[in-house]
Design an enzyme around this catalytic site. Structure first.
Site, mmCIF file in Angstrom:
data_model
loop_
_atom_site.group_PDB
_atom_site.id
_atom_site.type_symbol
_atom_site.label_atom_id
_atom_site.label_comp_id
_atom_site.label_asym_id
_atom_site.label_seq_id
_atom_site.Cartn_x
_atom_site.Cartn_y
_atom_site.Cartn_z
ATOM 1 N N LYS A 54 0.838 -1.208 0.000
ATOM 2 C CA LYS A 54 0.000 0.000 0.000
ATOM 3 C C LYS A 54 0.871 1.254 0.000
ATOM 4 O O LYS A 54 0.625 2.202 -0.750
ATOM 5 C CB LYS A 54 -0.917 0.017 1.228
ATOM 6 N N GLN A 98 -5.026 -1.490 9.598
ATOM 7 C CA GLN A 98 -4.978 -2.829 9.014
ATOM 8 C C GLN A 98 -5.606 -3.853 9.971
ATOM 9 O O GLN A 98 -5.281 -3.887 11.159
ATOM 10 C CB GLN A 98 -3.509 -3.206 8.708
ATOM 11 N N ASP A 121 -11.545 2.870 4.195
ATOM 12 C CA ASP A 121 -11.968 1.469 4.167
ATOM 13 C C ASP A 121 -13.481 1.348 4.055
ATOM 14 O O ASP A 121 -13.993 0.272 3.723
ATOM 15 C CB ASP A 121 -11.557 0.780 5.478
HETATM 16 N N1 GUN Z 1 -7.481 -6.813 6.167
HETATM 17 C C1 GUN Z 1 -7.885 -7.548 5.112
HETATM 18 N N2 GUN Z 1 -8.553 -6.793 4.223
HETATM 19 C C2 GUN Z 1 -8.579 -5.541 4.727
HETATM 20 C C3 GUN Z 1 -9.119 -4.313 4.267
HETATM 21 O O1 GUN Z 1 -9.739 -4.214 3.207
HETATM 22 N N3 GUN Z 1 -8.920 -3.250 5.084
HETATM 23 C C4 GUN Z 1 -8.266 -3.342 6.281
HETATM 24 N N4 GUN Z 1 -8.149 -2.244 7.015
HETATM 25 N N5 GUN Z 1 -7.745 -4.466 6.735
HETATM 26 C C5 GUN Z 1 -7.899 -5.561 5.956
#
Ligand code: GUN
Length: 300
Positions: A54, A98, A121
């Site tokens: 990311k 995350q 998100d």
């Molecule tokens: N862990 C797995 N997928 C995601 C996501 O789309 N966002 C976040 N914040 N954590 C994740």
């Protein structure tokens, strides 16, 4: 194989290109640089890989990238204090914590602490409610990526039968809302669904998001259906050598590709779309925060 392959890797690169163009415009015309803060608690190896990726792609499209890597034993109070700081930081337009978090932290409380306008998100209860009532919201990245792939391949989705397998808050439920928003007839199937094969057989669109390797076989699929495989499962691959593994989806690719009209591969399908949509959401959040027009084609 009869199905065409929906190349999420290439499509995600196109989306990132659009994001980069918009970011350059925001800088040149308004002196604005969209900023994304990613918070990682602990040392889960898969999460570390995602977070690194990311950060790299955020920088590549010209945005500001900040990563906060916190110790696994970080207290709830310290995590909430960091989120509070990021909420108040005008250079940060998107905040992503995350998941999963270590067990001693309350995920719901942490997500609720994020300013909904910076919740790239789309997990905050305000954004969940806005999406469910058809209002402007931040939309969860993975379902948004699936929707973009579907619209790109099928054009209008109106009137199509869609079956979403899986009812998670991250994928299944928001995916169903988005498909409903595009006037599909939507069924959410899950582990207690009876006659899943028959339910899936009705679908023009199948979105599989259950986390069970190769669960959906080709003989469940209506000929010509569009199949979106959200699963990313690592399984043993003795054919590659002792101790080797490979990635597979929730769909049995070999048999489904013989029946479906189109299918996303794993890897290289939905996965790359998720991060592209995170970047898109960050630009959208930056534009909204500054009262500017949103980029076209990057939101639901
Ligand atoms: N862990 C797995 N997928 C995601 C996501 O789309 N966002 C976040 N914040 N954590 C994740």
């Amino acid at each position: 194989m009869s199905a065409s392959i929906l190349d999420g890797k290439a499509f995600a690169a196109t989306i990132r290109g659009k994001v980069a163009t918009h970011v350059a415009g925001l800088k040149a015309d308004h002196g604005l640089t969209p900023g994304l803060a990613v918070v990682l608690v602990g040392e889960d190896p898969a999460s570390q890989v995602y977070v690194r990726s990311k950060g790299k792609l955020t920088t590549e499209v010209g945005m500001k990238s900040v990563t906060h890597a916190l110790q696994a034993d970080t207290s709830q109070a310290d995590l909430l204090a960091l989120i509070d700081d990021l909420n108040g930081d005008e250079t940060i337009h998107g905040i992503l914590v995350q998941l999963p978090l270590p067990a001693h932290l309350n995920e719901d409380l942490v997500i609720t602490a994020i300013d909904p306008a910076k919740d790239v998100d789309g997990f905050h209860i305000s954004n969940v409610g806005l999406l469910a009532t058809g209002q402007k919201s931040m939309v969860p990245c993975t379902p948004l990526g699936c929707l973009m792939l579907l619209r790109d391949h099928l054009g209008a989705l109106s009137g199509l039968d869609a079956v979403v397998i899986g009812r998670s808050n991250i994928v299944g439920k928001p995916m169903a809302q988005l498909l409903l928003g595009d006037s599909c007839t939507v069924t959410i199937a899950h582990s207690r669904t009876r006659d899943l094969a028959q339910v899936v057989a009705r679908a023009d669109i199948v979105v599989a998001a259950v986390g069970r390797p190769e669960m959906v076989p080709g003989d469940w699929i209506k000929p010509g259906a569009t199949v979106i495989d959200v699963g990313i499962n690592r399984i043993d691959a003795p054919e590659k050598g002792t101790g080797k593994t490979r990635l597979v989806g929730d769909v049995d690719f070999a048999s489904v590709a013989g029946v479906a009209g189109a299918i996303t591969p794993v890897p290289g399908g939905v996965g790359p779309m998720t991060i592209a949509c995170l970047l898109a959401n960050t630009v959208t959040a930056c534009c909204r925060a500054n009262g500017l027009a949103e980029p076209k084609g990057l939101t639901a």
